[in-house]
Design a protein around this motif. Structure first.
Motif, PDB file in Angstrom:
ATOM      1  N   ILE A  43       0.843  -1.203   0.000  1.00  0.00           N
ATOM      2  CA  ILE A  43       0.000   0.000   0.000  1.00  0.00           C
ATOM      3  C   ILE A  43       0.872   1.243   0.000  1.00  0.00           C
ATOM      4  CG2 ILE A  43      -1.685   1.349   1.322  1.00  0.00           C
ATOM      5  CD1 ILE A  43      -2.811  -1.354   2.332  1.00  0.00           C
ATOM      6  N   GLU A  44       1.882   1.253   0.847  1.00  0.00           N
ATOM      7  CA  GLU A  44       2.811   2.393   0.913  1.00  0.00           C
ATOM      8  C   GLU A  44       3.521   2.589  -0.423  1.00  0.00           C
ATOM      9  OE1 GLU A  44       4.897   5.625   1.947  1.00  0.00           O
ATOM     10  OE2 GLU A  44       3.454   4.727   3.322  1.00  0.00           O
ATOM     11  N   ALA A  45       3.985   1.510  -1.021  1.00  0.00           N
ATOM     12  CA  ALA A  45       4.704   1.611  -2.296  1.00  0.00           C
ATOM     13  C   ALA A  45       3.803   2.141  -3.404  1.00  0.00           C
ATOM     14  CB  ALA A  45       5.280   0.253  -2.680  1.00  0.00           C
ATOM     15  N   ALA A  46       2.559   1.692  -3.436  1.00  0.00           N
ATOM     16  CA  ALA A  46       1.650   2.081  -4.511  1.00  0.00           C
ATOM     17  C   ALA A  46       1.050   3.476  -4.310  1.00  0.00           C
ATOM     18  CB  ALA A  46       0.532   1.049  -4.639  1.00  0.00           C
ATOM     19  N   PHE A  47       0.724   3.833  -3.076  1.00  0.00           N
ATOM     20  CA  PHE A  47      -0.058   5.045  -2.840  1.00  0.00           C
ATOM     21  C   PHE A  47       0.554   6.027  -1.851  1.00  0.00           C
ATOM     22  CE2 PHE A  47      -3.021   1.463  -3.615  1.00  0.00           C
ATOM     23  CZ  PHE A  47      -3.455   1.841  -4.874  1.00  0.00           C
ATOM     24  N   GLY A  48       1.664   5.663  -1.239  1.00  0.00           N
ATOM     25  CA  GLY A  48       2.257   6.511  -0.214  1.00  0.00           C
ATOM     26  C   GLY A  48       2.546   7.928  -0.659  1.00  0.00           C
ATOM     27  N   ARG A  49       2.992   8.091  -1.890  1.00  0.00           N
ATOM     28  CA  ARG A  49       3.330   9.436  -2.377  1.00  0.00           C
ATOM     29  C   ARG A  49       2.091  10.319  -2.561  1.00  0.00           C
ATOM     30  NH1 ARG A  49       3.671   5.797  -6.424  1.00  0.00           N
ATOM     31  NH2 ARG A  49       2.723   6.274  -8.438  1.00  0.00           N
ATOM     32  N   PHE A  50       0.894   9.701  -2.597  1.00  0.00           N
ATOM     33  CA  PHE A  50      -0.342  10.468  -2.775  1.00  0.00           C
ATOM     34  C   PHE A  50      -1.051  10.776  -1.467  1.00  0.00           C
ATOM     35  CE2 PHE A  50      -0.141   7.662  -6.620  1.00  0.00           C
ATOM     36  CZ  PHE A  50       0.228   8.644  -7.518  1.00  0.00           C
ATOM     37  N   ALA A  51      -0.788   9.991  -0.434  1.00  0.00           N
ATOM     38  CA  ALA A  51      -1.587  10.066   0.792  1.00  0.00           C
ATOM     39  C   ALA A  51      -1.603  11.461   1.407  1.00  0.00           C
ATOM     40  CB  ALA A  51      -1.090   9.036   1.803  1.00  0.00           C
ATOM     41  N   SER A  52      -0.478  12.126   1.456  1.00  0.00           N
ATOM     42  CA  SER A  52      -0.432  13.448   2.092  1.00  0.00           C
ATOM     43  C   SER A  52      -1.103  14.532   1.251  1.00  0.00           C
ATOM     44  CB  SER A  52       1.011  13.841   2.384  1.00  0.00           C
ATOM     45  OG  SER A  52       1.737  13.987   1.174  1.00  0.00           O
ATOM     46  N   LYS A  53      -1.398  14.216  -0.007  1.00  0.00           N
ATOM     47  CA  LYS A  53      -2.044  15.175  -0.905  1.00  0.00           C
ATOM     48  C   LYS A  53      -3.543  14.932  -1.016  1.00  0.00           C
ATOM     49  CE  LYS A  53       2.141  15.382  -3.664  1.00  0.00           C
ATOM     50  NZ  LYS A  53       2.754  15.094  -4.959  1.00  0.00           N
ATOM     51  N   ASN A  54      -4.066  14.012  -0.195  1.00  0.00           N
ATOM     52  CA  ASN A  54      -5.466  13.631  -0.261  1.00  0.00           C
ATOM     53  C   ASN A  54      -6.171  13.892   1.050  1.00  0.00           C
ATOM     54  OD1 ASN A  54      -6.504  11.624  -2.705  1.00  0.00           O
ATOM     55  ND2 ASN A  54      -4.299  11.929  -2.626  1.00  0.00           N
ATOM     56  N   THR A  55      -7.479  13.994   0.957  1.00  0.00           N
ATOM     57  CA  THR A  55      -8.349  14.108   2.114  1.00  0.00           C
ATOM     58  C   THR A  55      -9.384  12.999   2.025  1.00  0.00           C
ATOM     59  OG1 THR A  55      -8.048  16.504   2.258  1.00  0.00           O
ATOM     60  CG2 THR A  55     -10.028  15.601   3.287  1.00  0.00           C
ATOM     61  N   ALA A  56      -9.612  12.333   3.133  1.00  0.00           N
ATOM     62  CA  ALA A  56     -10.677  11.332   3.201  1.00  0.00           C
ATOM     63  C   ALA A  56     -11.961  12.028   3.627  1.00  0.00           C
ATOM     64  CB  ALA A  56     -10.311  10.237   4.191  1.00  0.00           C
ATOM     65  N   VAL A  57     -13.070  11.545   3.096  1.00  0.00           N
ATOM     66  CA  VAL A  57     -14.384  12.082   3.433  1.00  0.00           C
ATOM     67  C   VAL A  57     -15.208  10.951   4.036  1.00  0.00           C
ATOM     68  CG1 VAL A  57     -16.475  13.188   2.566  1.00  0.00           C
ATOM     69  CG2 VAL A  57     -14.252  13.728   1.529  1.00  0.00           C
ATOM     70  N   VAL A  58     -15.587  11.126   5.284  1.00  0.00           N
ATOM     71  CA  VAL A  58     -16.479  10.186   5.954  1.00  0.00           C
ATOM     72  C   VAL A  58     -17.865  10.805   5.919  1.00  0.00           C
ATOM     73  CG1 VAL A  58     -17.003   8.966   8.100  1.00  0.00           C
ATOM     74  CG2 VAL A  58     -14.610   9.420   7.467  1.00  0.00           C
ATOM     75  N   VAL A  59     -18.819  10.086   5.362  1.00  0.00           N
ATOM     76  CA  VAL A  59     -20.193  10.584   5.273  1.00  0.00           C
ATOM     77  C   VAL A  59     -20.914  10.233   6.575  1.00  0.00           C
ATOM     78  CG1 VAL A  59     -22.365  10.504   4.002  1.00  0.00           C
ATOM     79  CG2 VAL A  59     -20.183  10.299   2.770  1.00  0.00           C
TER      80      VAL A  59
END
Length: 120
Positions: free
Chosen positions: A87-103
């Motif tokens: 998960i870190e290898a595939a998406f780690g570089r994007f995580a800090s540039k994203n926001t999660a939305v909990v409905v």
């Protein structure tokens, strides 16, 4: 939007600078809809009116990426359960540039036209 369920709530992610997140920052009210069925007599769905809880914690966002990869073909043509390293290898570089939305649900409406038995 691709989404996962967490504690009975819809959760999705988007880039923090996206118009979607900017809009939810200004006004957290939102509605999400999931529907299935090809014809009227087959329609089933749920509409959730709620409030967006925005989470910009990179570790949390990364966990959402992991859930999405297990549900949708994000790495290749099929969904894949990934360990923390993958998960870190595939998406780690994007995580800090994203926001999660909990409905956070306020009102839920469902429908199931399969129960009509062709009479509508």
């Amino acid at each position: 939007m691709w989404y996962v369920m967490e504690d009975g709530k819809v959760v999705f992610r988007s880039f923090s600078k996206s118009q979607k997140i900017v809009n939810l920052t200004r006004n957290p009210n939102l509605t999400v809809l999931v529907e299935t069925g090809d014809g009227y007599s087959q329609l089933q769905g749920v509409m959730i009116k709620g409030t967006a809880r925005l989470i910009d914690d990179a570790d949390y966002v990364l966990s959402i990426y992991g859930g999405l990869a297990a549900k949708y073909p994000m790495i290749n043509d099929t969904p894949m359960e990934l360990d923390a390293t993958a998960i870190e290898a595939a998406f780690g570089r994007f995580a800090s540039k994203n926001t999660a939305v909990v409905v956070e649900p306020v009102k839920v409406v469902t429908w199931d036209h399969t129960k009509l038995g062709g009479a509508y």
